[in-house]
Design a protein around this motif. Sequence first.
Motif, PDB file in Angstrom:
ATOM      1  N   GLN A  50      -3.853   5.223  11.445  1.00 12.10           N
ATOM      2  CA  GLN A  50      -3.974   3.886  10.873  1.00 12.10           C
ATOM      3  C   GLN A  50      -2.600   3.281  10.611  1.00 12.10           C
ATOM      4  OE1 GLN A  50      -8.296   4.603   8.636  1.00 12.10           O
ATOM      5  NE2 GLN A  50      -6.519   4.059   7.419  1.00 12.10           N
ATOM      6  N   ASP A  51      -1.654   4.087  10.155  1.00 14.15           N
ATOM      7  CA  ASP A  51      -0.293   3.592   9.933  1.00 14.15           C
ATOM      8  C   ASP A  51       0.299   3.024  11.224  1.00 14.15           C
ATOM      9  OD1 ASP A  51      -0.486   4.419   7.326  1.00 14.15           O
ATOM     10  OD2 ASP A  51       0.737   6.227   7.578  1.00 14.15           O
ATOM     11  N   LYS A  52      -0.007   3.673  12.337  1.00 18.20           N
ATOM     12  CA  LYS A  52       0.507   3.217  13.634  1.00 18.20           C
ATOM     13  C   LYS A  52      -0.226   1.968  14.125  1.00 18.20           C
ATOM     14  CE  LYS A  52       2.998   5.295  16.077  1.00 18.20           C
ATOM     15  NZ  LYS A  52       4.444   5.153  16.332  1.00 18.20           N
ATOM     16  N   TYR A  54      -1.851  -0.379  12.471  1.00 19.04           N
ATOM     17  CA  TYR A  54      -1.711  -1.603  11.688  1.00 19.04           C
ATOM     18  C   TYR A  54      -0.274  -2.075  11.530  1.00 19.04           C
ATOM     19  CZ  TYR A  54      -6.524  -0.378  10.759  1.00 19.04           C
ATOM     20  OH  TYR A  54      -7.849  -0.035  10.916  1.00 19.04           O
ATOM     21  N   THR A  55       0.588  -1.483  12.329  1.00 24.47           N
ATOM     22  CA  THR A  55       1.991  -1.932  12.324  1.00 24.47           C
ATOM     23  C   THR A  55       2.470  -2.287  13.734  1.00 24.47           C
ATOM     24  OG1 THR A  55       2.699   0.403  12.382  1.00 24.47           O
ATOM     25  CG2 THR A  55       2.646  -0.673  10.223  1.00 24.47           C
ATOM     26  N   VAL A  72      -5.978  -3.855   3.888  1.00 22.50           N
ATOM     27  CA  VAL A  72      -5.101  -3.460   4.998  1.00 22.50           C
ATOM     28  C   VAL A  72      -3.906  -4.408   5.109  1.00 22.50           C
ATOM     29  CG1 VAL A  72      -4.951  -3.126   7.497  1.00 22.50           C
ATOM     30  CG2 VAL A  72      -6.988  -2.380   6.257  1.00 22.50           C
ATOM     31  N   SER A  73      -4.159  -5.708   4.976  1.00 21.62           N
ATOM     32  CA  SER A  73      -3.066  -6.689   5.099  1.00 21.62           C
ATOM     33  C   SER A  73      -2.009  -6.476   4.025  1.00 21.62           C
ATOM     34  CB  SER A  73      -3.632  -8.114   5.004  1.00 21.62           C
ATOM     35  OG  SER A  73      -4.489  -8.384   6.079  1.00 21.62           O
ATOM     36  N   LYS A  75      -1.460  -3.600   2.363  1.00 16.64           N
ATOM     37  CA  LYS A  75      -0.835  -2.287   2.545  1.00 16.64           C
ATOM     38  C   LYS A  75       0.197  -2.286   3.661  1.00 16.64           C
ATOM     39  CE  LYS A  75      -1.951   2.610   3.217  1.00 16.64           C
ATOM     40  NZ  LYS A  75      -3.043   3.615   3.352  1.00 16.64           N
ATOM     41  N   TYR A  76      -0.095  -3.031   4.752  1.00 19.24           N
ATOM     42  CA  TYR A  76       0.778  -2.997   5.926  1.00 19.24           C
ATOM     43  C   TYR A  76       1.511  -4.316   6.168  1.00 19.24           C
ATOM     44  CZ  TYR A  76      -1.713   1.327   6.892  1.00 19.24           C
ATOM     45  OH  TYR A  76      -2.246   2.597   6.796  1.00 19.24           O
ATOM     46  N   SER A  77       1.454  -5.216   5.201  1.00 17.65           N
ATOM     47  CA  SER A  77       2.173  -6.501   5.274  1.00 17.65           C
ATOM     48  C   SER A  77       1.816  -7.296   6.534  1.00 17.65           C
ATOM     49  CB  SER A  77       3.693  -6.254   5.210  1.00 17.65           C
ATOM     50  OG  SER A  77       4.042  -5.594   4.023  1.00 17.65           O
ATOM     51  N   ILE A  78       0.527  -7.386   6.822  1.00 19.06           N
ATOM     52  CA  ILE A  78       0.060  -8.171   7.962  1.00 19.06           C
ATOM     53  C   ILE A  78      -0.036  -9.631   7.543  1.00 19.06           C
ATOM     54  CG2 ILE A  78      -1.847  -8.546   9.581  1.00 19.06           C
ATOM     55  CD1 ILE A  78      -2.543  -5.573   9.268  1.00 19.06           C
TER      56      ILE A  78
END
Length: 273
Positions: A50-52, A54-55, A72-73, A75-78
């Motif tokens: 997931q780290d991969k 969503y980045t 998610v947004s 957590k991963y700065s989307i």
Amino acid sequence: MKIVFFRKIVFYLLKKISSRNKLILEVNDLIYEQSIDLELVVDDFFSFLQDKLYTIENCNYIFASNEMKHYVSEKYSILPKYSTVIVNGAPELCDYSFMFNNEEWMNTDKLKFVYAGSLNKGRQIEDLLAVFDNDKDNLLIVLGNEGEWLEEIELANNIFYLGNFEEKIAHYLVSKCDIGIIPYNEDRFYYNLCFPTKVSFYLTAGLPIFSTPLKELQNVFYNDDVILFNSFSDWKNVIMNIDKKYIEKMKKSTDLIKNKYQWDFLLKRFDFK
């Protein structure tokens, strides 16, 4: 994907695709968080995956719930321009009356509560059966996969396990009930994050919903009369004292919005070009 060499190739290609095209990832579940709350085998690899995912630079994401998108947004700065929400929809209701004649549970004036979904033993299904055990005024209709164990136990006279059916047939059977139920544990993180597929399934069948107070659903239906929220610990008391006229009022509200949760309606406002 657990093989490093293969994984590197996949994410190299995804990065390249995203830089030259519009890459859209549809996110229906967060496997890592889900496995924790559903007490499945928790594999840390899914957290890494997931780290991969969503980045990926310039990648677009379609989430199956608002709370999932927010989580998610954040957590991963989307950025907002790269994410949107399409909740899980349901098919148009079809008539399968020719398959079911003089069903005992259909031919009653009692209120018919229905649970349609996975029936894995140990997933609060036993607690749900206990809520309705020998209720003289209400029926519990249960259908879905992995419910074979229900055929091996003695169910109360007001509880009917129908079996597992193809989606459209199950949809028809649900439409013959009065109210759909969602008994998810409101204290678990993932249940509050998701928009259960049962919601659209029940609504498009013309049924209002009785649910535990899940955050996503409370936010979406905060001003609607189609869902009744109560903590699971209060369910038995609420069900025993439920007003049939109130259920009829909920059904009328459901009729006004049910078509909005069909797949055709949910998808037509999006341009994927």
